[in-house]
Structures are given as C-alpha cells and as structure tokens.
Motif scaffolding. Structure first.
Motif, PDB file in Angstrom:
ATOM      1  N   VAL A  24       0.858  -1.242  -0.043  1.00 39.76           N
ATOM      2  CA  VAL A  24      -0.039   0.037   0.102  1.00 39.76           C
ATOM      3  C   VAL A  24       0.887   1.223  -0.025  1.00 39.76           C
ATOM      4  CG1 VAL A  24      -1.647   1.468   1.203  1.00 39.76           C
ATOM      5  CG2 VAL A  24      -2.032  -0.986   0.968  1.00 39.76           C
ATOM      6  N   VAL A  25       1.888   1.277   0.949  1.00 42.50           N
ATOM      7  CA  VAL A  25       2.821   2.516   0.891  1.00 42.50           C
ATOM      8  C   VAL A  25       3.478   2.763  -0.327  1.00 42.50           C
ATOM      9  CG1 VAL A  25       4.968   3.169   1.824  1.00 42.50           C
ATOM     10  CG2 VAL A  25       3.248   2.188   3.396  1.00 42.50           C
ATOM     11  N   LEU A  26       3.926   1.560  -1.189  1.00 39.80           N
ATOM     12  CA  LEU A  26       4.535   1.657  -2.512  1.00 39.80           C
ATOM     13  C   LEU A  26       3.580   2.224  -3.372  1.00 39.80           C
ATOM     14  CD1 LEU A  26       6.853  -1.343  -2.364  1.00 39.80           C
ATOM     15  CD2 LEU A  26       7.735   1.039  -2.151  1.00 39.80           C
ATOM     16  N   GLY A  27       2.489   1.428  -3.352  1.00 43.93           N
ATOM     17  CA  GLY A  27       1.250   1.938  -4.227  1.00 43.93           C
ATOM     18  C   GLY A  27       0.837   3.490  -4.255  1.00 43.93           C
ATOM     19  N   PRO A  40      -0.533  -2.404  -9.552  1.00 43.30           N
ATOM     20  CA  PRO A  40       0.135  -3.647  -9.265  1.00 43.30           C
ATOM     21  C   PRO A  40       0.472  -3.821  -7.716  1.00 43.30           C
ATOM     22  CG  PRO A  40       1.294  -3.012 -11.275  1.00 43.30           C
ATOM     23  CD  PRO A  40       0.509  -1.785 -10.752  1.00 43.30           C
ATOM     24  N   PHE A  41       0.891  -2.850  -7.027  1.00 43.20           N
ATOM     25  CA  PHE A  41       1.054  -2.851  -5.571  1.00 43.20           C
ATOM     26  C   PHE A  41      -0.097  -2.923  -4.878  1.00 43.20           C
ATOM     27  CE2 PHE A  41       5.221  -1.018  -6.510  1.00 43.20           C
ATOM     28  CZ  PHE A  41       6.098  -2.079  -6.151  1.00 43.20           C
ATOM     29  N   ALA A  47      -4.387  -8.835  -2.479  1.00 48.20           N
ATOM     30  CA  ALA A  47      -4.359 -10.163  -2.189  1.00 48.20           C
ATOM     31  C   ALA A  47      -3.747 -10.695  -0.906  1.00 48.20           C
ATOM     32  CB  ALA A  47      -3.340 -10.884  -3.376  1.00 48.20           C
ATOM     33  N   CYS A  48      -2.718  -9.822  -0.542  1.00 52.05           N
ATOM     34  CA  CYS A  48      -2.127 -10.266   1.103  1.00 52.05           C
ATOM     35  C   CYS A  48      -3.176 -10.081   1.821  1.00 52.05           C
ATOM     36  CB  CYS A  48      -0.989  -9.350   1.069  1.00 52.05           C
ATOM     37  SG  CYS A  48       0.579  -9.853   0.111  1.00 52.05           S
ATOM     38  N   PHE A  49      -3.910  -8.822   1.941  1.00 49.92           N
ATOM     39  CA  PHE A  49      -4.837  -8.658   3.167  1.00 49.92           C
ATOM     40  C   PHE A  49      -6.042  -9.905   3.051  1.00 49.92           C
ATOM     41  CE2 PHE A  49      -3.738  -3.510   3.024  1.00 49.92           C
ATOM     42  CZ  PHE A  49      -2.660  -4.050   3.883  1.00 49.92           C
ATOM     43  N   MET A  50      -6.404 -10.219   1.902  1.00 46.07           N
ATOM     44  CA  MET A  50      -7.665 -11.042   1.665  1.00 46.07           C
ATOM     45  C   MET A  50      -7.152 -12.441   2.555  1.00 46.07           C
ATOM     46  SD  MET A  50      -9.108 -11.739  -1.818  1.00 46.07           S
ATOM     47  CE  MET A  50      -8.168 -10.915  -3.006  1.00 46.07           C
ATOM     48  N   LEU A  70      -9.829  -1.474  -7.650  1.00 39.03           N
ATOM     49  CA  LEU A  70      -9.846  -2.640  -7.152  1.00 39.03           C
ATOM     50  C   LEU A  70     -10.880  -3.589  -7.499  1.00 39.03           C
ATOM     51  CD1 LEU A  70      -7.865  -2.351  -3.832  1.00 39.03           C
ATOM     52  CD2 LEU A  70      -6.847  -3.398  -5.641  1.00 39.03           C
ATOM     53  N   ASN A  71     -11.979  -3.225  -6.963  1.00 42.11           N
ATOM     54  CA  ASN A  71     -13.489  -3.790  -7.468  1.00 42.11           C
ATOM     55  C   ASN A  71     -13.353  -4.064  -8.762  1.00 42.11           C
ATOM     56  OD1 ASN A  71     -14.053  -3.809  -4.801  1.00 42.11           O
ATOM     57  ND2 ASN A  71     -15.088  -1.829  -4.851  1.00 42.11           N
ATOM     58  N   ASN A  72     -13.260  -3.012  -9.896  1.00 41.63           N
ATOM     59  CA  ASN A  72     -13.012  -3.080 -11.383  1.00 41.63           C
ATOM     60  C   ASN A  72     -12.124  -4.527 -11.673  1.00 41.63           C
ATOM     61  OD1 ASN A  72     -14.943  -1.413 -12.696  1.00 41.63           O
ATOM     62  ND2 ASN A  72     -13.334   0.095 -13.160  1.00 41.63           N
TER      63      ASN A  72
END
Length: 144
Positions: A24-27, A40-41, A47-50, A70-72
């Motif tokens: 998230v920080v990199l994003g 991509p970040f 994916a990690c949070f899921m 993300l929802n799209n």
C-alpha cells in the motif's frame, strides 16, 4: 499441537499483513513517482490482506480512491479508461526517459522491446467504465 498451529497461523497472517502494508505504501508512492506503478502494488496488497486481514482488505476495497480500481479488477478483470490512459502515458514516458538516459545502443533496443511487450499486454486489458449519472437522468427523462 493446537498452540503450534495457531502460532504458525499468526506468523503467516502477520507476514501477509506486513507485505500488504508495504505494498500500500509503495502504491501510494507510485501515485507521485512516475516510475513506480500504483495498481500492481494495490493488487498485491489486496491479495495479501485477503489472506491476512479481512478487515484491512475491506478497508482497501472501500477506500474512495483505491476501491473502484480494485473492485473493477476483482469483479470484471478490467480497468477503467482513465487508468488505461494514464498507464499508457506513464509507460511511454518512463521508457522514453530510460531510453534517452542509457548510453549503450543494445540497452536502448532492449528497453524498446520491453516497452512494446508491456504496452501490448497492457492494452489487451478489458476496459469497463461505469455509466455517468447524467446517463441515468437522460434515461429517466426519456421514459417520462
């Protein structure tokens, strides 16, 4: 044995949350830095949070800026036309900058091929845009 499994689960969950937070920080940095990609970040963070924290995953998907992207992707495997346009501009600009900077001709050729392959695959992504609210108003007036 039960404590051992719970301990392993907590460690793995913590690793997923840590990698997600770094992503998230990199994003977010990628919003401001042209050579760092945002989407991509954010997909990696999702994916990690899921796997590590459903609460953080929910927060990320409900975020006003990151949520729609993300929802799209998760619902339609698609990006909006705005994301695609900005992505194309950033890919071209960053690769052109790199091509101008590197001194060796074979590096320039390699970067040009990489840019072409990346643009080819990036532009194959499906585009999905939500209809604007003005469309709904126009349709409502036509039905009256």
């Amino acid at each position: 044995m039960r404590q051992h499994v719970d301990f392993k689960t907590r460690i793995v969950s913590s690793l997923y949350v840590s990698v997600g937070a770094i992503s998230v920080v990199l994003g977010v940095l990628g919003i401001f830095l042209p050579l760092l990609p945002t989407t991509p970040f954010l997909l990696l963070a999702s994916a990690c949070f899921m796997r590590g924290s459903p609460r953080l995953n929910r927060w990320l998907h409900q975020h006003p800026t990151f949520g729609p992207i993300l929802n799209n992707w998760h619902q339609h495997r698609a990006v909006s036309s705005t994301v695609k346009r900005r992505g194309n501009i950033m890919i071209v600009c960053s690769f052109l900058f790199s091509i101008v900077i590197v001194p060796l001709w074979w590096h320039k050729a390699m970067l040009l091929v990489m840019a072409a392959v990346l643009l080819f695959f990036f532009n194959r992504l499906t585009v999905i845009d939500k209809p604007s609210e003005s469309t709904f108003v126009a349709e409502a007036k036509e039905k009256q």
